[in-house]
Design a protein around this motif. Structure first.
Motif, mmCIF file in Angstrom:
data_model
loop_
_atom_site.group_PDB
_atom_site.id
_atom_site.type_symbol
_atom_site.label_atom_id
_atom_site.label_comp_id
_atom_site.label_asym_id
_atom_site.label_seq_id
_atom_site.Cartn_x
_atom_site.Cartn_y
_atom_site.Cartn_z
ATOM 1 N N PHE A 183 -15.796 -136.054 -5.640
ATOM 2 C CA PHE A 183 -17.021 -135.510 -6.240
ATOM 3 C C PHE A 183 -16.937 -135.608 -7.754
ATOM 4 C CE2 PHE A 183 -14.084 -131.925 -5.885
ATOM 5 C CZ PHE A 183 -14.204 -131.291 -7.111
ATOM 6 N N GLU A 184 -18.064 -135.484 -8.406
ATOM 7 C CA GLU A 184 -18.157 -135.425 -9.863
ATOM 8 C C GLU A 184 -18.586 -134.028 -10.267
ATOM 9 O OE1 GLU A 184 -19.744 -139.518 -11.691
ATOM 10 O OE2 GLU A 184 -20.969 -138.797 -10.022
ATOM 11 N N ASN A 185 -18.134 -133.601 -11.441
ATOM 12 C CA ASN A 185 -18.531 -132.288 -11.943
ATOM 13 C C ASN A 185 -18.338 -132.269 -13.458
ATOM 14 O OD1 ASN A 185 -19.385 -129.635 -12.000
ATOM 15 N ND2 ASN A 185 -17.986 -128.944 -10.391
ATOM 16 N N GLU A 186 -18.611 -131.139 -14.060
ATOM 17 C CA GLU A 186 -18.432 -131.004 -15.495
ATOM 18 C C GLU A 186 -18.015 -129.576 -15.808
ATOM 19 O OE1 GLU A 186 -20.873 -131.891 -19.677
ATOM 20 O OE2 GLU A 186 -21.650 -132.575 -17.737
ATOM 21 N N ASP A 187 -17.063 -129.428 -16.735
ATOM 22 C CA ASP A 187 -16.656 -128.110 -17.194
ATOM 23 C C ASP A 187 -16.731 -128.070 -18.717
ATOM 24 O OD1 ASP A 187 -14.448 -129.500 -18.115
ATOM 25 O OD2 ASP A 187 -13.107 -128.793 -16.536
ATOM 26 N N PRO A 191 -17.216 -134.019 -18.537
ATOM 27 C CA PRO A 191 -17.324 -134.485 -17.149
ATOM 28 C C PRO A 191 -15.959 -134.888 -16.586
ATOM 29 C CG PRO A 191 -18.040 -136.201 -18.656
ATOM 30 C CD PRO A 191 -17.798 -134.984 -19.496
#
Length: 245
Positions: A183-187, A191
């Motif tokens: 999966f891809e995400n961002e914090d 990213p």
């Protein structure tokens, strides 16, 4: 296990901050061949010093980009073959329980390697793509033997650990049952892409978890493609072999 993830992230951040700080602290006047540049030097000497400074910077970039596994004393202890294919070496865990390929610039941290009760080995390594400003972080947890009845529990806990709430994909390869996803995400750091898998030996109670995270270095702008990064992560995961004890 979560503590290891935090340590891994901290290590990656320290590496990134260190690199960025070094780059930001370059001075117009630097030492050349161990001597300080003098303000009253002749024009000819200043030109020679400038040329030497530029050569030094170029060599520094090359050293950073080409810092190889075979140059790191701790990482070398894991290498069993340095001629697998261009850009990759073969590595083996210290418990002799698994082998896989590692990028030639992969570095295993002695601070992020642990063996518990001669039965569980945790290993984390990182490798960089400096031209694209990307850092890759790979975590492995090898289990010499696990109770068959807790297999599903392992899978459930692993999904929580990697931050995934979907369904595993399934494949069989290398005499392994492979449960994996991505999966891809961002914090707050930017990213990131995470590719992960839990691999179980088909004919004995050995297992290994694999987590691969790709992120931008130090908050730098970069482009992360799930498809491209997953291709790299998948290559590494499919190279894993569990060795009979």
């Amino acid at each position: 296990m979560k503590a290891w993830l935090r340590l891994s992230t901290l290590c990656a951040v320290l590496i990134i901050v260190g690199c960025n700080t070094a780059n930001n602290q370059q001075k117009p006047e630097e030492e050349v061949n161990g001597e300080e540049t003098q303000e009253d030097s002749s024009t000819e000497q200043m030109l020679e010093d400038d040329e030497a400074e530029q050569e030094g910077k170029s060599e520094g970039v090359e050293n950073n980009e080409d810092f190889l596994a075979v140059e790191d004393e701790f990482t070398k202890e894991f290498l069993v073959d340095t001629d697998v294919e261009p850009g990759f070496h073969q590595m083996r865990g210290k418990l002799d329980g698994f082998e896989m390929v590692i990028p030639e610039n992969g570095i295993i941290s002695d601070l992020l390697h642990d063996i518990e009760n001669d039965a569980i080995e945790t290993l984390i390594y990182t490798f960089n793509n400096f031209s694209e400003r990307k850092l890759h972080d790979v975590k492995l947890m090898y289990y010499k033997k696990y109770p068959e009845e807790v297999k599903q529990n392992y899978l459930n806990v692993f999904k929580t650990e990697v931050g995934f709430d979907g369904e595993y994909q399934y494949a069989e390869a290398n005499v392994l049952e492979m449960y994996y996803g991505s999966f891809e995400n961002e914090d707050k750091y930017g990213p990131y892409m995470r590719y992960f898998g839990y691999l179980f030996a088909e004919d004995r109670n050995q297992a290994i978890s694999y987590t691969h995270t790709a992120m931008c270095q130090g908050g730098e702008e970069c482009s992360l493609s799930l498809e491209e990064e997953a291709e790299v992560a998948e290559k590494l995961m499919y190279s894993i072999r569990l060795l009979e004890q």
